[in-house]
Design an enzyme around this catalytic site. Sequence first.
Site, mmCIF file in Angstrom:
data_model
loop_
_atom_site.group_PDB
_atom_site.id
_atom_site.type_symbol
_atom_site.label_atom_id
_atom_site.label_comp_id
_atom_site.label_asym_id
_atom_site.label_seq_id
_atom_site.Cartn_x
_atom_site.Cartn_y
_atom_site.Cartn_z
ATOM 1 N N ARG A 50 11.767 -5.210 5.083
ATOM 2 C CA ARG A 50 11.541 -3.757 4.934
ATOM 3 C C ARG A 50 12.482 -2.951 5.843
ATOM 4 N NH1 ARG A 50 5.680 -1.502 5.539
ATOM 5 N NH2 ARG A 50 5.725 -2.751 7.432
ATOM 6 N N ARG B 290 11.017 -1.391 11.337
ATOM 7 C CA ARG B 290 9.864 -0.992 12.142
ATOM 8 C C ARG B 290 9.660 -1.956 13.311
ATOM 9 N NH1 ARG B 290 4.822 0.387 8.221
ATOM 10 N NH2 ARG B 290 3.766 -0.991 9.689
ATOM 11 N N ARG C 299 -10.152 0.338 8.149
ATOM 12 C CA ARG C 299 -9.698 -1.013 8.473
ATOM 13 C C ARG C 299 -10.763 -1.818 9.198
ATOM 14 N NH1 ARG C 299 -3.784 0.085 8.509
ATOM 15 N NH2 ARG C 299 -2.792 -1.880 8.960
ATOM 16 N N LYS D 140 0.828 -1.220 0.000
ATOM 17 C CA LYS D 140 0.000 0.000 0.000
ATOM 18 C C LYS D 140 0.863 1.271 0.000
ATOM 19 C CE LYS D 140 -2.091 -1.301 3.824
ATOM 20 N NZ LYS D 140 -1.402 -2.596 4.066
HETATM 21 P P1 AP5 Z 1 4.772 -1.536 1.914
HETATM 22 O O1 AP5 Z 1 4.436 -0.737 0.713
HETATM 23 O O2 AP5 Z 1 5.406 -0.824 3.069
HETATM 24 O O3 AP5 Z 1 3.505 -2.387 2.374
HETATM 25 P P2 AP5 Z 1 2.200 -1.936 3.111
HETATM 26 O O4 AP5 Z 1 1.048 -2.659 2.500
HETATM 27 O O5 AP5 Z 1 2.112 -0.438 3.164
HETATM 28 O O6 AP5 Z 1 2.511 -2.576 4.520
HETATM 29 P P3 AP5 Z 1 2.386 -1.987 5.970
HETATM 30 O O7 AP5 Z 1 3.126 -2.944 6.865
HETATM 31 O O8 AP5 Z 1 2.819 -0.551 6.056
HETATM 32 O O9 AP5 Z 1 0.875 -2.099 6.198
HETATM 33 P P4 AP5 Z 1 0.149 -2.180 7.499
HETATM 34 O O10 AP5 Z 1 -1.236 -2.055 7.014
HETATM 35 O O11 AP5 Z 1 0.445 -3.324 8.376
HETATM 36 O O12 AP5 Z 1 0.784 -0.946 8.331
HETATM 37 P P5 AP5 Z 1 0.297 0.531 8.614
HETATM 38 O O13 AP5 Z 1 1.484 1.379 8.636
HETATM 39 O O14 AP5 Z 1 -0.868 0.913 7.792
HETATM 40 O O15 AP5 Z 1 5.732 -2.728 1.417
HETATM 41 C C1 AP5 Z 1 6.321 -3.618 2.342
HETATM 42 C C2 AP5 Z 1 7.724 -3.967 1.856
HETATM 43 O O16 AP5 Z 1 7.649 -4.620 0.580
HETATM 44 C C3 AP5 Z 1 8.639 -2.756 1.646
HETATM 45 O O17 AP5 Z 1 9.935 -3.104 2.043
HETATM 46 C C4 AP5 Z 1 8.610 -2.504 0.136
HETATM 47 O O18 AP5 Z 1 9.818 -1.943 -0.313
HETATM 48 C C5 AP5 Z 1 8.399 -3.916 -0.423
HETATM 49 N N1 AP5 Z 1 7.560 -3.893 -1.632
HETATM 50 C C6 AP5 Z 1 6.329 -3.333 -1.767
HETATM 51 N N2 AP5 Z 1 5.838 -3.491 -3.005
HETATM 52 C C7 AP5 Z 1 6.778 -4.179 -3.686
HETATM 53 C C8 AP5 Z 1 6.863 -4.658 -5.036
HETATM 54 N N3 AP5 Z 1 5.887 -4.486 -5.931
HETATM 55 N N4 AP5 Z 1 7.957 -5.329 -5.395
HETATM 56 C C9 AP5 Z 1 8.953 -5.536 -4.507
HETATM 57 N N5 AP5 Z 1 8.939 -5.111 -3.222
HETATM 58 C C10 AP5 Z 1 7.863 -4.442 -2.807
HETATM 59 O O19 AP5 Z 1 -0.261 0.334 10.115
HETATM 60 C C11 AP5 Z 1 0.606 0.047 11.186
HETATM 61 C C12 AP5 Z 1 -0.216 -0.082 12.482
HETATM 62 O O20 AP5 Z 1 -0.874 1.170 12.765
HETATM 63 C C13 AP5 Z 1 -1.338 -1.121 12.456
HETATM 64 O O21 AP5 Z 1 -0.877 -2.410 12.781
HETATM 65 C C14 AP5 Z 1 -2.295 -0.549 13.520
HETATM 66 O O22 AP5 Z 1 -1.827 -0.810 14.830
HETATM 67 C C15 AP5 Z 1 -2.192 0.951 13.283
HETATM 68 N N6 AP5 Z 1 -3.186 1.453 12.319
HETATM 69 C C16 AP5 Z 1 -2.922 2.065 11.120
HETATM 70 N N7 AP5 Z 1 -4.058 2.402 10.499
HETATM 71 C C17 AP5 Z 1 -5.075 2.003 11.310
HETATM 72 C C18 AP5 Z 1 -6.492 2.060 11.205
HETATM 73 N N8 AP5 Z 1 -7.107 2.592 10.124
HETATM 74 N N9 AP5 Z 1 -7.220 1.519 12.210
HETATM 75 C C19 AP5 Z 1 -6.634 0.993 13.301
HETATM 76 N N10 AP5 Z 1 -5.294 0.895 13.466
HETATM 77 C C20 AP5 Z 1 -4.514 1.411 12.474
#
Ligand code: AP5
Length: 219
Positions: A128, A161, A89, A14
């Site tokens: 990552r 992270r 979410r 994402k």
């Molecule tokens: P990346 O693009 O970082 O993946 P992502 O889908 O953004 O993964 P996240 O871990 O950030 O998602 P998440 O939903 O768990 O975390 P968030 O920060 O939203 O890619 C991952 C890796 O793969 C990177 O190294 C990248 O380089 C590589 N990659 C990507 N695409 C690639 C490709 N095509 N080819 C090769 N490599 C690739 O949330 C974190 C925490 O915050 C949650 O656990 C929760 O506690 C809280 N939170 C956030 N939002 C909410 C909400 N709405 N409600 C409640 N809690 C929330």
Amino acid sequence: MKTIILLGAPGAGKGTIAEGIRNESVFIHVSTGDMLREAVKNGTVVGRQAEGFMKRGELVPDDVIVGIVGERLDRGARDLAYMFDGFPRTLEQARLLDETLSRYASKVDKVFLLDAPRELLMARLTGRRVCRKCGQSYHVINIPPKKTGVCDLCGGELYQRADDSEATILNRLEVYSKQTESLISYYEKKGVLVRIDSARQRQDTVAEILAIAKPLIAT
Ligand code: AP5
């Protein structure tokens, strides 16, 4: 106001895909994960409320999330185009987003479901690395920095992270299937869901989404 959402499991890409779209369009990137990490770093009230949940890989309570997103939307102009990453979410968050947008005579225009197999999600998350200074994301194998441990863009230090340990990733994946996956049918019923294969090169995924999202701005 136009609104698109990037939906998908942790590691689906994402944040990476959002960056590509942001660079080539007028969509404003709103990542609740980034907003929460910033709040934790700055020790704000929201940060203190969120920190424990994030460390355990659990969802932060809906009222905290809806509060920060509502504030963000109220600060922006009505005619902007938003791209949400990691929000909504839960069904409650999705309903509250609908309510908020209806106050601006708007709605969710498209939801892009980024789809990738579980083994790939795990490999992406454990590899990552993120820049401490500017937040740029890398992957030790797929998208490595030119110099190990150093950000190409600003020279900042790269770190792993806190929620990218194997045990916490497993919990985040579990939380996704229990609490977030139901959004797929919610948006499918509304006729706005588009499934996207995100196991490909990132530029291919970005191009496919842009081809659908950019024309929305003209309407
Ligand atoms: P990346 O693009 O970082 O993946 P992502 O889908 O953004 O993964 P996240 O871990 O950030 O998602 P998440 O939903 O768990 O975390 P968030 O920060 O939203 O890619 C991952 C890796 O793969 C990177 O190294 C990248 O380089 C590589 N990659 C990507 N695409 C690639 C490709 N095509 N080819 C090769 N490599 C690739 O949330 C974190 C925490 O915050 C949650 O656990 C929760 O506690 C809280 N939170 C956030 N939002 C909410 C909400 N709405 N409600 C409640 N809690 C929330």
